[in-house]
Design a protein around this motif. Structure first.
Motif, short mmCIF file in Angstrom:
data_model
loop_
_atom_site.label_atom_id
_atom_site.label_comp_id
_atom_site.label_asym_id
_atom_site.label_seq_id
_atom_site.Cartn_x
_atom_site.Cartn_y
_atom_site.Cartn_z
N UNK B 48 0.82 -1.20 0.00
CA UNK B 48 0.00 0.00 0.00
C UNK B 48 0.85 1.26 0.00
N UNK B 49 0.26 2.33 -0.49
CA UNK B 49 0.89 3.63 -0.59
C UNK B 49 0.07 4.66 0.18
N UNK B 50 0.78 5.57 0.80
CA UNK B 50 0.15 6.79 1.28
C UNK B 50 0.78 7.92 0.47
N UNK B 51 -0.03 8.56 -0.32
CA UNK B 51 0.46 9.50 -1.33
C UNK B 51 1.46 8.75 -2.21
N UNK B 52 2.68 9.25 -2.38
CA UNK B 52 3.62 8.55 -3.26
C UNK B 52 4.51 7.56 -2.54
N UNK B 53 4.42 7.51 -1.21
CA UNK B 53 5.30 6.65 -0.43
C UNK B 53 4.72 5.25 -0.27
N UNK B 54 5.55 4.25 -0.60
CA UNK B 54 5.16 2.86 -0.41
C UNK B 54 5.50 2.49 1.03
N UNK B 55 4.48 2.28 1.86
CA UNK B 55 4.70 2.14 3.29
C UNK B 55 4.77 0.70 3.79
N UNK B 56 4.21 -0.23 3.05
CA UNK B 56 4.25 -1.62 3.49
C UNK B 56 4.18 -2.55 2.29
N UNK B 57 4.97 -3.61 2.36
CA UNK B 57 4.95 -4.63 1.32
C UNK B 57 4.81 -6.00 1.97
N UNK B 58 3.96 -6.82 1.40
CA UNK B 58 3.78 -8.18 1.91
C UNK B 58 4.94 -9.07 1.46
#
Lengths: 112, 114
Positions: B48-58
């Protein structure tokens, strides 16, 4: 680790019946719970969203409840119609995360 | 605003090829999510992204998968060197930061690797 279970996996009922779909979750630290409908080969349509502070939500013939203490949510469908035939998914968002944890769904068939 | 839009709706590719999917979220939603769904299962979180930042990856997101959200608007999900096990429905969703309104999902992209 949060796990979401939906029972039954499949359900077939005659038109007009009232029915209940069940969803259980293992971690009570739930932020909100959302029920979705999915038609074959399609995306998810949101039906109802229940915040952790709420007990139930209603929309038309649908009513969803949430009991955090027992780790359960139910989706009640009144006066079922053939057009209600679809897969129903519940998904919980935990307090500590932004992602949804889904159950495997209940496939509902409403027979004319 | 017509909701979350995903393109293409269907993609058939040969094993080993690269594919890219696009997701256009609801314009005022600053969170964007990718999920993968295999037959008979519920969707599983990918990233998931918040704005342009990818904050978590499975952990499901192997090094063959990459997602971007330049400028915090649309997002792309690329799969390199596709394998038959990548065949699935790829779903995109968006939400506001507080998620009080819940998640809105797109119609998905059905990938078939032959």
């Amino acid at each position: 680790k949060q796990e979401v279970t939906q029972i039954p996996a499949a359900l077939s009922v005659p038109e007009g019946e009232n029915l209940v779909l069940n969803c259980s979750f293992t971690d009570s630290a739930i932020y909100n719970l959302q029920w979705f409908r999915q038609d074959p080969g399609k995306g998810l349509t949101s039906l109802l969203l229940i915040q952790s502070s709420q007990r139930e939500q209603t929309s038309g013939r649908l009513n969803a409840s949430l009991d955090k203490s027992s780790g359960r949510s139910t989706l009640y469908i009144a006066a079922s119609q053939p057009g209600d035939s679809a897969t129903y998914l519940c998904a919980g968002r935990m307090d500590s995360s932004y992602k949804l944890i889904f159950g495997s769904g209940t496939r509902l068939l409403v027979r004319p | 605003d017509t909701g979350v839009s995903q393109n293409p709706r269907h993609k058939i590719t040969k094993r080993g090829q690269n594919v890219t999917f696009r997701c256009d979220p609801i314009s005022e939603h600053n969170r964007l999510y990718w999920y993968r769904q295999t037959l008979g299962q519920g969707p599983e979180f990918l990233t998931y992204f918040q704005n342009e930042a990818q904050l978590e990856k499975s952990r499901l997101l192997s090094d063959r998968f990459s997602a971007e959200r330049p400028k915090g608007s649309f997002s792309t999900l690329e799969i390199q060197r596709t394998e038959q096990g990548d065949s699935a429905m790829y779903l995109c969703a968006s939400s506001l930061v507080d998620s009080l309104g819940g998640y809105t999902f797109g119609s998905g992209t059905r990938l078939t690797v032959v």
